[in-house]
Enzyme design. Structure first.
Site, PDB file in Angstrom:
ATOM      1  CB  SER A  44      45.792  38.957  35.161  1.00 50.29           C
ATOM      2  OG  SER A  44      44.825  39.434  34.271  1.00 50.29           O
TER       3      SER A  44
ATOM      4  CD  GLU B 202      43.712  35.703  37.673  1.00 47.86           C
ATOM      5  OE1 GLU B 202      44.349  36.765  37.769  1.00 47.86           O
ATOM      6  OE2 GLU B 202      42.482  35.621  37.883  1.00 47.86           O
TER       7      GLU B 202
ATOM      8  NE  ARG C  86      45.190  33.209  43.537  1.00 51.51           N
ATOM      9  CZ  ARG C  86      43.984  33.247  42.991  1.00 51.51           C
ATOM     10  NH1 ARG C  86      43.812  32.830  41.742  1.00 51.51           N
ATOM     11  NH2 ARG C  86      42.950  33.680  43.671  1.00 51.51           N
TER      12      ARG C  86
ATOM     13  NE  ARG D 201      38.354  34.453  45.657  1.00 51.29           N
ATOM     14  CZ  ARG D 201      38.471  34.814  44.386  1.00 51.29           C
ATOM     15  NH1 ARG D 201      38.676  36.076  44.092  1.00 51.29           N
ATOM     16  NH2 ARG D 201      38.373  33.925  43.407  1.00 51.29           N
TER      17      ARG D 201
ATOM     18  NE  ARG E  54      44.346  42.747  44.143  1.00 47.32           N
ATOM     19  CZ  ARG E  54      44.603  42.146  42.989  1.00 47.32           C
ATOM     20  NH1 ARG E  54      43.848  41.131  42.602  1.00 47.32           N
ATOM     21  NH2 ARG E  54      45.585  42.553  42.220  1.00 47.32           N
TER      22      ARG E  54
END
Length: 422
Positions: free
Chosen positions: A350, A347, A388, A275, A260
């Site tokens: 999801s 988070e 994560r 991130r 990403r």
């Protein structure tokens, strides 16, 4: 992708659904474009009938040795108008498809109102944060002190937002991914799948990444895209297919690298590996009938929760509000894991139900017996983000001397190692 028939039937309801996402009414614009497209098609059909009639008259005139000049000129005018419509029809089709393709999914009625993550609803909390006898450190402090997390080396190789993991931390990340895959395949019924990391435009379009989110993606020089998540290739495996209903639900999982660009995230989570441009994730995808998807959404979310519970990581389930629900999703649960170094939940998973939104874009359908095909429902979820999870394990299992206790469920994947120390 939205069904134009449903917009025609309930334009007011469509606009009300968009308003929940803060989007101005679009039904009038869409229906005007649709009317132009339908009028062009109707006119084309009329002209084709006229052309056939004129051709018949020309043939009759020639057989009677009568003058057909006027009829031939009329036929030429009709052919010219048809040629224009031959180009206009596809242009209007493409314009309508492009317009619909940029509009997000309508939200499930259960999704709460709200503008951003501050308005998300806590559905449940599991586990209690550990009481430390010392001030807990963040993962990047722990990793660098161990000499097993190298940000400077990664920056030298590739720039910011990359990490080099070494030695036992590299093995711990691998252990987490293997543990999750084994759990989802052996206990939750997902079929392990290895997918391409590079996909074409149609594949990115099918799950909603294109055209709206091109800036969030990495593109290659030969027209392909690096996947932002294995959801993209996994879901598109049914693109263009008609699957027998008896074979549904299909459940697939993949451990893959994800890429990403993190456009728009400048200044956010710049320290550590929260991130990243490149990370690993175990993805869960389900393809169901419309009747199955609500129950499947709960089942998928529980599968992701089970990973965190087995790792004994405190977490909470959040129901995302209208303003925080993603483009393709009708309803989303986020799982947020406790990270003591930051003193907050972050988070880690999801899980979304997109209903038939992606299926329409992909033309993915199912059929009961010999009946008429209908669109499948597609669901996707993180089961979970491996990087994560590594952060969460490091911070929750840290010791005062800087070592990290290996969770018991991961020790078989670590050759029996109980602790990671310098």
């Amino acid at each position: 992708m939205h069904d134009i028939k449903l917009i025609r039937e309930n334009a007011e309801g469509f606009d009300a659904g968009l308003a929940r996402r803060g989007i101005a009414p679009l039904s009038r614009e869409i229906l005007e474009l649709d009317e132009q497209r339908r009028a062009a098609l109707a006119r084309q059909q009329e002209l084709q009938a006229e052309r056939n009639a004129v051709s018949k008259k020309i043939g009759e005139a020639k057989r009677a040795k009568a003058d057909s000049t006027e009829l031939e000129a009329q036929g030429m005018r009709i052919r010219e108008e048809i040629a224009k419509l031959d180009a206009e029809g596809p242009r209007l089709d493409a314009l309508l498809r492009d317009t619909l393709g940029k509009i997000p999914n309508l939200l499930d009625a259960a999704v709460p109102e709200g503008k951003d993550e501050a308005d998300n609803k806590v559905e449940k909390t599991w586990g209690a944060p550990r009481n430390f006898a010392f001030t807990p450190k963040e993962h990047h402090e722990l990793g660098e002190a161990l000499g097993m997390m190298d940000f400077a080396g990664a920056a030298k190789l590739a720039g910011a937002r990359f990490t080099v993991l070494k030695d036992k931390l590299a093995r711990l990340e691998r252990a987490l991914g293997q543990f999750m895959l084994d759990m989802h395949t052996s206990e939750h019924g997902y079929a392990e799948t290895v997918v391409p990391l590079l996909v074409n435009d149609a594949t990115m379009y099918g799950t909603g990444q294109l055209p709206k989110f091109a800036e969030d993606l990495f593109a290659t020089t030969d027209g392909r895209w690096l996947i932002p998540t294995a959801e993209v290739p996994l879901t598109n495996l049914v693109a263009g297919d008609i699957t027998p209903a008896a074979q549904l639900p299909l459940r697939m999982t993949a451990l893959s690298y994800c890429f990403r660009s993190e456009a728009g995230s400048a200044g956010r989570d710049v320290r550590g590996m929260l991130r990243q441009h490149q990370f690993t994730k175990v993805e869960l995808v389900s393809i169901t009938t419309p009747e199955q998807s609500t129950e499947e959404h709960e089942r998928m979310t529980r599968a992701a929760e089970a990973v965190l519970e087995r790792l004994e990581l405190p977490y909470r389930r959040m129901l995302l509000c209208a303003g925080d629900t993603g483009f393709s999703a009708a309803k989303t649960y986020d799982l947020e894991v406790w990270v003591p170094g930051q003193g907050k939940y972050r988070e880690i998973s999801s899980c979304s139900n997109t209903l038939a939104f992606q299926a329409r874009r992909m033309n993915a359908r199912f059929r009961v017996g010999d009946g008429r095909p209908d669109f499948v429902h597609t669901l996707n979820g993180s089961g979970t983000a491996v990087g994560r999870a590594l952060i969460a394990v490091m911070e929750n299992y840290q010791n005062e001397d800087g070592s990290i206790t290996v969770p018991s469920v991961l020790r078989p994947y670590m050759g029996g190692l109980e602790s990671i120390a310098a």
